[in-house]
Design a protein around this motif. Structure first.
Motif, PDB file in Angstrom:
ATOM      1  N   TYR A 107       0.822  -1.195   0.000  1.00 15.79           N
ATOM      2  CA  TYR A 107       0.000   0.000   0.000  1.00 15.79           C
ATOM      3  C   TYR A 107       0.863   1.254   0.000  1.00 15.79           C
ATOM      4  O   TYR A 107       2.009   1.245   0.463  1.00 15.79           O
ATOM      5  CB  TYR A 107      -0.896   0.033   1.246  1.00 15.79           C
ATOM      6  N   LEU A 108       0.279   2.330  -0.487  1.00 22.74           N
ATOM      7  CA  LEU A 108       0.893   3.640  -0.356  1.00 22.74           C
ATOM      8  C   LEU A 108      -0.195   4.617   0.090  1.00 22.74           C
ATOM      9  O   LEU A 108      -1.085   4.947  -0.691  1.00 22.74           O
ATOM     10  CB  LEU A 108       1.515   4.118  -1.668  1.00 22.74           C
ATOM     11  N   GLN A 109      -0.124   5.003   1.351  1.00 21.84           N
ATOM     12  CA  GLN A 109      -1.044   5.990   1.884  1.00 21.84           C
ATOM     13  C   GLN A 109      -0.468   7.369   1.604  1.00 21.84           C
ATOM     14  O   GLN A 109       0.652   7.679   2.038  1.00 21.84           O
ATOM     15  CB  GLN A 109      -1.236   5.798   3.389  1.00 21.84           C
ATOM     16  N   MET A 110      -1.238   8.185   0.890  1.00 23.65           N
ATOM     17  CA  MET A 110      -0.756   9.507   0.484  1.00 23.65           C
ATOM     18  C   MET A 110      -1.651  10.569   1.122  1.00 23.65           C
ATOM     19  O   MET A 110      -2.847  10.630   0.826  1.00 23.65           O
ATOM     20  CB  MET A 110      -0.784   9.630  -1.036  1.00 23.65           C
ATOM     21  N   ASN A 111      -1.061  11.367   1.990  1.00 26.08           N
ATOM     22  CA  ASN A 111      -1.786  12.431   2.654  1.00 26.08           C
ATOM     23  C   ASN A 111      -1.266  13.798   2.205  1.00 26.08           C
ATOM     24  O   ASN A 111      -0.168  13.902   1.661  1.00 26.08           O
ATOM     25  CB  ASN A 111      -1.639  12.305   4.170  1.00 26.08           C
ATOM     26  N   SER A 112      -2.063  14.818   2.450  1.00 32.36           N
ATOM     27  CA  SER A 112      -1.660  16.199   2.125  1.00 32.36           C
ATOM     28  C   SER A 112      -1.139  16.302   0.699  1.00 32.36           C
ATOM     29  O   SER A 112      -0.066  16.854   0.444  1.00 32.36           O
ATOM     30  CB  SER A 112      -0.598  16.685   3.125  1.00 32.36           C
ATOM     31  N   LEU A 113      -1.896  15.757  -0.223  1.00 27.57           N
ATOM     32  CA  LEU A 113      -1.448  15.719  -1.613  1.00 27.57           C
ATOM     33  C   LEU A 113      -1.297  17.120  -2.192  1.00 27.57           C
ATOM     34  O   LEU A 113      -2.047  18.042  -1.850  1.00 27.57           O
ATOM     35  CB  LEU A 113      -2.423  14.900  -2.452  1.00 27.57           C
ATOM     36  N   LYS A 114      -0.307  17.239  -3.067  1.00 27.79           N
ATOM     37  CA  LYS A 114       0.020  18.507  -3.713  1.00 27.79           C
ATOM     38  C   LYS A 114      -0.091  18.336  -5.231  1.00 27.79           C
ATOM     39  O   LYS A 114       0.058  17.218  -5.743  1.00 27.79           O
ATOM     40  CB  LYS A 114       1.449  18.910  -3.367  1.00 27.79           C
ATOM     41  N   PRO A 115      -0.290  19.407  -5.958  1.00 27.28           N
ATOM     42  CA  PRO A 115      -0.341  19.288  -7.427  1.00 27.28           C
ATOM     43  C   PRO A 115       0.910  18.644  -8.010  1.00 27.28           C
ATOM     44  O   PRO A 115       0.821  17.910  -9.001  1.00 27.28           O
ATOM     45  CB  PRO A 115      -0.488  20.742  -7.880  1.00 27.28           C
TER      46      PRO A 115
END
Length: 122
Positions: A80-88
């Motif tokens: 898995y890859l949990q991605m938070n606070s995504l940016k452009p």
């Protein structure tokens, strides 16, 4: 021969979260270190995160450190890859890959998935 299938990509607003999954089949999943890489249009595929075969060791690109978390479930043959606070600037096609050894180098990864698109708008 290991087959990898990613899922969980999508289009989100900046600041949102996504969780990518990569299901493996056809090999002994717990034998492989697993990595996530990404490729934006016109750019080289770059390292994002890696996890050792047992899950005990992880490493991240500086650009995602403290925002992304890699994990694995060897009983489910899934990483898995949990991605938070995504940016452009996180917009890219994300690939999972399997390697015989723990590495941050793209060239050390033998098996690759087809990729899943992540698009982050501002």
């Amino acid at each position: 021969q290991v087959q990898l299938v990613e899922s969980g990509g999508g289009a989100v607003q900046a600041g949102a979260s996504l969780r990518l999954s990569c299901a493996a089949s056809g090999g002994t999943f717990s034998s492989y270190a697993m990595g996530w890489f990404r490729q934006a249009p016109g750019k080289v595929r770059e390292f994002v995160a890696t996890i050792s075969a047992t899950g005990g060791t992880t490493n991240y690109a500086d650009s995602v450190k403290a925002r992304f978390t890699i994990s694995r479930d060897n009983a489910k043959n899934t990483v898995y890859l949990q991605m938070n606070s995504l940016k452009p600037e996180d917009t890219a096609v994300y690939y999972c890959a399997a390697s015989y050894w723990y590495s941050t180098s793209r060239t050390d990864y033998k098996y690759w998935g087809q990729g899943t698109q992540v698009t982050v708008s501002s």
